[in-house]
Motif scaffolding. Structure first.
Motif, PDB file in Angstrom:
ATOM      1  N   CYS A 128       0.855  -1.180   0.000  1.00 37.41           N
ATOM      2  CA  CYS A 128       0.000   0.000   0.000  1.00 37.41           C
ATOM      3  C   CYS A 128       0.895   1.234   0.000  1.00 37.41           C
ATOM      4  O   CYS A 128       1.986   1.223   0.595  1.00 37.41           O
ATOM      5  N   ALA A 129       0.454   2.274  -0.663  1.00 38.69           N
ATOM      6  CA  ALA A 129       1.199   3.531  -0.686  1.00 38.69           C
ATOM      7  C   ALA A 129       0.226   4.691  -0.600  1.00 38.69           C
ATOM      8  O   ALA A 129      -0.946   4.558  -0.975  1.00 38.69           O
ATOM      9  N   SER A 130       0.702   5.809  -0.099  1.00 38.82           N
ATOM     10  CA  SER A 130      -0.131   7.007  -0.096  1.00 38.82           C
ATOM     11  C   SER A 130       0.700   8.201  -0.553  1.00 38.82           C
ATOM     12  O   SER A 130       1.940   8.161  -0.547  1.00 38.82           O
ATOM     13  N   SER A 131       0.013   9.222  -0.980  1.00 34.88           N
ATOM     14  CA  SER A 131       0.683  10.468  -1.351  1.00 34.88           C
ATOM     15  C   SER A 131      -0.227  11.630  -0.966  1.00 34.88           C
ATOM     16  O   SER A 131      -1.440  11.453  -0.841  1.00 34.88           O
ATOM     17  N   PRO A 132       0.367  12.815  -0.770  1.00 31.61           N
ATOM     18  CA  PRO A 132      -0.423  13.947  -0.270  1.00 31.61           C
ATOM     19  C   PRO A 132      -1.610  14.319  -1.167  1.00 31.61           C
ATOM     20  O   PRO A 132      -2.626  14.793  -0.681  1.00 31.61           O
ATOM     21  N   GLY A 133      -1.458  14.128  -2.474  1.00 31.65           N
ATOM     22  CA  GLY A 133      -2.539  14.474  -3.366  1.00 31.65           C
ATOM     23  C   GLY A 133      -2.202  14.062  -4.776  1.00 31.65           C
ATOM     24  O   GLY A 133      -1.110  13.576  -5.045  1.00 31.65           O
ATOM     25  N   PRO A 134      -3.116  14.262  -5.702  1.00 34.84           N
ATOM     26  CA  PRO A 134      -2.917  13.754  -7.065  1.00 34.84           C
ATOM     27  C   PRO A 134      -1.756  14.420  -7.785  1.00 34.84           C
ATOM     28  O   PRO A 134      -1.208  13.862  -8.719  1.00 34.84           O
ATOM     29  N   ARG A 135      -1.382  15.607  -7.365  1.00 33.71           N
ATOM     30  CA  ARG A 135      -0.290  16.301  -8.041  1.00 33.71           C
ATOM     31  C   ARG A 135       1.057  16.039  -7.384  1.00 33.71           C
ATOM     32  O   ARG A 135       2.085  16.544  -7.823  1.00 33.71           O
ATOM     33  N   GLU A 136       1.054  15.275  -6.325  1.00 36.91           N
ATOM     34  CA  GLU A 136       2.291  14.907  -5.641  1.00 36.91           C
ATOM     35  C   GLU A 136       2.687  13.535  -6.132  1.00 36.91           C
ATOM     36  O   GLU A 136       2.055  12.545  -5.791  1.00 36.91           O
ATOM     37  N   GLU A 137       3.728  13.461  -6.929  1.00 34.66           N
ATOM     38  CA  GLU A 137       4.034  12.204  -7.575  1.00 34.66           C
ATOM     39  C   GLU A 137       4.691  11.190  -6.651  1.00 34.66           C
ATOM     40  O   GLU A 137       4.565   9.990  -6.855  1.00 34.66           O
ATOM     41  N   THR A 138       5.436  11.658  -5.655  1.00 34.92           N
ATOM     42  CA  THR A 138       6.136  10.726  -4.780  1.00 34.92           C
ATOM     43  C   THR A 138       5.137   9.935  -3.948  1.00 34.92           C
ATOM     44  O   THR A 138       4.226  10.509  -3.345  1.00 34.92           O
ATOM     45  N   GLN A 139       5.326   8.625  -3.913  1.00 38.06           N
ATOM     46  CA  GLN A 139       4.463   7.766  -3.122  1.00 38.06           C
ATOM     47  C   GLN A 139       5.251   7.190  -1.942  1.00 38.06           C
ATOM     48  O   GLN A 139       6.435   6.858  -2.070  1.00 38.06           O
ATOM     49  N   TYR A 140       4.565   7.059  -0.822  1.00 34.52           N
ATOM     50  CA  TYR A 140       5.173   6.569   0.409  1.00 34.52           C
ATOM     51  C   TYR A 140       4.578   5.197   0.697  1.00 34.52           C
ATOM     52  O   TYR A 140       3.372   5.067   0.873  1.00 34.52           O
ATOM     53  N   PHE A 141       5.453   4.211   0.733  1.00 37.51           N
ATOM     54  CA  PHE A 141       4.997   2.829   0.810  1.00 37.51           C
ATOM     55  C   PHE A 141       4.999   2.297   2.232  1.00 37.51           C
ATOM     56  O   PHE A 141       5.864   2.634   3.050  1.00 37.51           O
ATOM     57  N   GLY A 142       4.048   1.417   2.493  1.00 36.92           N
ATOM     58  CA  GLY A 142       4.046   0.651   3.720  1.00 36.92           C
ATOM     59  C   GLY A 142       4.946  -0.557   3.586  1.00 36.92           C
ATOM     60  O   GLY A 142       5.485  -0.822   2.513  1.00 36.92           O
ATOM     61  N   PRO A 143       5.096  -1.338   4.663  1.00 31.69           N
ATOM     62  CA  PRO A 143       5.993  -2.502   4.652  1.00 31.69           C
ATOM     63  C   PRO A 143       5.426  -3.700   3.907  1.00 31.69           C
ATOM     64  O   PRO A 143       6.147  -4.651   3.629  1.00 31.69           O
ATOM     65  N   GLY A 144       4.154  -3.661   3.581  1.00 32.64           N
ATOM     66  CA  GLY A 144       3.554  -4.756   2.828  1.00 32.64           C
ATOM     67  C   GLY A 144       2.970  -5.854   3.689  1.00 32.64           C
ATOM     68  O   GLY A 144       3.296  -6.005   4.873  1.00 32.64           O
ATOM     69  N   THR A 145       2.059  -6.606   3.084  1.00 31.63           N
ATOM     70  CA  THR A 145       1.528  -7.834   3.682  1.00 31.63           C
ATOM     71  C   THR A 145       1.922  -8.991   2.782  1.00 31.63           C
ATOM     72  O   THR A 145       1.620  -8.984   1.588  1.00 31.63           O
ATOM     73  N   ARG A 146       2.624  -9.961   3.368  1.00 36.27           N
ATOM     74  CA  ARG A 146       3.024 -11.142   2.592  1.00 36.27           C
ATOM     75  C   ARG A 146       1.928 -12.183   2.715  1.00 36.27           C
ATOM     76  O   ARG A 146       1.663 -12.691   3.807  1.00 36.27           O
ATOM     77  N   LEU A 147       1.275 -12.485   1.608  1.00 36.07           N
ATOM     78  CA  LEU A 147       0.163 -13.436   1.589  1.00 36.07           C
ATOM     79  C   LEU A 147       0.611 -14.749   0.963  1.00 36.07           C
ATOM     80  O   LEU A 147       1.177 -14.758  -0.132  1.00 36.07           O
ATOM     81  N   LEU A 148       0.347 -15.833   1.666  1.00 34.09           N
ATOM     82  CA  LEU A 148       0.647 -17.167   1.157  1.00 34.09           C
ATOM     83  C   LEU A 148      -0.635 -17.972   1.145  1.00 34.09           C
ATOM     84  O   LEU A 148      -1.284 -18.134   2.191  1.00 34.09           O
ATOM     85  N   VAL A 149      -1.002 -18.420  -0.029  1.00 34.75           N
ATOM     86  CA  VAL A 149      -2.208 -19.245  -0.164  1.00 34.75           C
ATOM     87  C   VAL A 149      -1.787 -20.688  -0.390  1.00 34.75           C
ATOM     88  O   VAL A 149      -1.107 -20.995  -1.372  1.00 34.75           O
ATOM     89  N   LEU A 150      -2.192 -21.552   0.541  1.00 37.76           N
ATOM     90  CA  LEU A 150      -1.780 -22.956   0.460  1.00 37.76           C
ATOM     91  C   LEU A 150      -2.785 -23.811  -0.308  1.00 37.76           C
ATOM     92  O   LEU A 150      -3.985 -23.455  -0.353  1.00 37.76           O
TER      93      LEU A 150
END
Lengths: 114, 111
Positions: A92-114
């Protein structure tokens, strides 16, 4: 300040079950993105929320995938009837607004489907 | 679908050497960004270059952009072991906010 957070960090599920992944963006950021990273496909865009506009769902791979964003803040990505090919890291990532190109990412969720 | 290719896919160098990674893309862009990823988790933004810029510097990072060739390069000078990570280019701006990522370069800096 607090960054983007995601939960859970890791999720193991059985094929056919539904899963929900959560993202808390940086406070005040109006844009929120979901990406998926898998060995075979690299980093893929899934969905994009911007304020109160209709989300850009063009990257969702099938109708088993859906996402919502409540109150312009927290977002949940839901995968129904999971398949083994859904195994990946969901970022997941967020940015201040649509004109702010830089995105700030979260650490992620690792999903494993068995 | 991926925007383009990065090369090399993997790069191994000694501390102190420079590392150069290349990225090519397919469509017109407003900007090109480079991100770093450690251990397959969250990405960290490094630098952004706009389509009307040709070169940009940030600390030990130097990015070039050639829109006529649809390519960019990232140079890390005087590399350190802590620079070991995967590096991704991403294009944005024309696609309504979403980023389109390259395949990434895995950099290993040996002490």
């Amino acid at each position: 300040g607090a960054g983007v957070s995601q939960s859970p960090s890791n999720k193991v599920t059985e094929k056919g079950k539904d899963v929900e992944l959560r993202c808390d963006p940086i406070s005040g950021h109006t844009a929120l993105y979901w990406y998926r990273q898998s060995l075979g496909q690299g980093l893929e865009f899934l969905i994009y929320f911007q304020g109160n506009s209709a989300p850009d769902k063009s990257g969702l791979p099938s109708d088993r995938f859906s996402a919502e964003r409540t109150g312009g803040s927290v977002s949940t990505l839901t995968i129904q009837r999971t398949q083994q090919e859904d195994s990946a890291v969901y970022l997941c990532a967020s940015s201040p607004g649509p004109r702010e190109e830089t995105q700030y990412f979260g650490p992620g969720t690792r999903l494993l489907v068995l | 679908s991926q925007q383009g290719e990065e090369d090399p896919q993997a790069l191994s160098i000694q501390e102190g050497e420079n590392a150069t990674m290349n990225c090519s893309y397919k469509t017109s862009i407003n900007n090109l960004q480079w991100y770093r990823q450690n251990s397959g988790r969250g990405l960290v933004h490094l630098i952004l270059i706009r389509s009307n810029e040709r070169e940009k510097h940030s600390g030990r990072l130097r990015v070039t952009l050639d829109t006529s060739k649809k390519s960019s390069s990232l140079l890390i000078t005087a590399s350190r072991a802590a620079d070991t990570a995967s590096y991704f280019c991403a294009t944005g701006g024309n696609q309504g906010g979403k980023l389109i990522f390259g395949q990434g370069t895995e950099l290993s800096v040996k002490p």
